[in-house]
Scaffold this active site. Structure first.
Site, short mmCIF file in Angstrom:
data_model
loop_
_atom_site.label_atom_id
_atom_site.label_comp_id
_atom_site.label_asym_id
_atom_site.label_seq_id
_atom_site.Cartn_x
_atom_site.Cartn_y
_atom_site.Cartn_z
N HIS A 160 0.84 -1.19 0.00
CA HIS A 160 0.00 0.00 0.00
C HIS A 160 0.88 1.25 0.00
CE1 HIS A 160 -2.96 2.86 2.12
NE2 HIS A 160 -3.12 2.93 0.82
N VAL A 191 5.74 2.55 2.97
CA VAL A 191 4.88 1.57 2.31
C VAL A 191 4.39 0.58 3.35
CG1 VAL A 191 4.70 -0.16 0.48
CG2 VAL A 191 6.30 1.74 0.21
N GLU A 192 3.08 0.35 3.37
CA GLU A 192 2.54 -0.71 4.22
C GLU A 192 2.67 -2.04 3.48
OE1 GLU A 192 -0.99 0.80 6.99
OE2 GLU A 192 -1.40 1.18 4.88
N ILE A 193 3.33 -2.99 4.11
CA ILE A 193 3.47 -4.33 3.53
C ILE A 193 2.47 -5.23 4.27
CG2 ILE A 193 5.04 -6.23 3.00
CD1 ILE A 193 7.37 -4.25 3.41
N THR A 243 -2.75 3.14 7.86
CA THR A 243 -2.81 4.52 7.34
C THR A 243 -4.23 4.92 6.94
OG1 THR A 243 -2.15 3.68 5.16
CG2 THR A 243 -0.40 4.53 6.60
#
Length: 290
Positions: free
Chosen positions: A140, A151-153, A190
């Site tokens: 994301h 970055v969201e993993i 987020t």
């Protein structure tokens, strides 16, 4: 694993940003859309973005040309088999995303990581459309992609440790952003938190606590936000914010996620933010505030 070529499926606002960022990092990018017309429109927006950076002396003309040379416009999905990773960035529609993942699963060799840029949808459901759910993961990116170094993993239920480690190395070593591990939950971190703030800002505006300008100034100046919550909503797209809030309200079933009536009214009126030129504020065709 060394990542050299990345597929980006979907050339909307986020797809454009992801493709541009990857190309700026020296990666070859296959930007995939349904029609040449959509690709040309996306290409034009990427050029506008690069020209804005040129005006600010952030890049040079040769750098602009190099970035554009790294992006290939593609309508033939079979070429995605050449990639080391494919990032899906189509509209936030679960059925559409499921279809994309089923198709990617057929086309891409088993070692290719299949990632989604979804902000609220279930990766586990998308992965269930594939024969190898272990290789499906969430990536994301936040808007604007080139400026936000996070970055969201997101791990789905069956995402393997190998896929996670590969993806984490890609985020931190290849594109040099900070990756945070998130387990699947509606809105992740987020989107869940920022949509709650945006929704509350809309409640405050509806209650005439302060003007839209002053609400945004309070958060931008007082808390060092790049954009205030209302302008942020405009830039995300008010329809996208509404969809995210409705999804979280449905999934969690808690009143705190119920979308503001003002948000619903504005979406019904077609004032969606930068993409329509009018939201809480007015914007020109390049997305700059008027």
């Amino acid at each position: 694993m060394i990542f050299t070529k990345i597929g980006v499926v979907g050339a909307g606002t986020m797809g454009q940003g992801i493709a541009e960022m990857l190309a700026a990092k020296g990666l070859d990018v296959l930007l995939v859309e349904r029609s040449p017309e959509r690709l040309e429109q996306a290409w034009g927006q990427i050029e506008i973005s690069l020209d804005k950076q040129l005006e600010k002396w952030a890049i040079t003309v040769p750098e602009k040309k190099l970035i554009l040379s790294k992006i290939q416009k593609v309508t033939d999905w079979s070429r995605l088999a050449e990639c080391d990773m494919v990032i899906e960035s189509v509209t936030e529609d679960l059925e559409l995303k499921k279809q994309v993942f089923a198709r990617l699963d057929e086309l891409c060799p088993t070692e290719v990581v299949l990632a989604s840029n979804t902000s609220t949808l279930s990766l586990t459901e998308m992965a269930a459309e594939t024969n190898l759910p272990e290789r499906v993961i969430g990536l994301h990116f936040l808007y604007p992609v080139s400026k936000i170094h996070l970055v969201e993993i997101i791990r789905a239920v069956k995402t393997s440790e190998e896929t996670f480690e590969k993806t984490k190395r890609f985020v931190e070593d290849t594109i040099q952003k900070r990756g945070i591990q998130v387990y699947e939950s509606p809105g992740f971190i987020t989107t869940r938190l920022i949509c709650m703030l945006i929704n509350e800002a809309m409640h405050a505006l509806s209650e005439r606590v302060a003007s839209a300008e002053d609400i945004d100034s309070a958060m931008r100046i007082g808390y060092d936000f790049h954009y205030g919550p209302l302008e942020m909503a405009d830039r995300f797209g008010l329809d996208a914010v509404l969809a995210a809030m409705e999804r979280m309200f449905r999934e969690f079933g808690e009143l705190k996620y119920r979308p503001s009536f003002l948000l619903k009214q504005m979406v019904r009126a077609g004032t969606l933010g930068t993409k329509t030129g009018q939201g809480f504020f007015r914007y020109d065709k390049d997305g700059d505030r008027l």
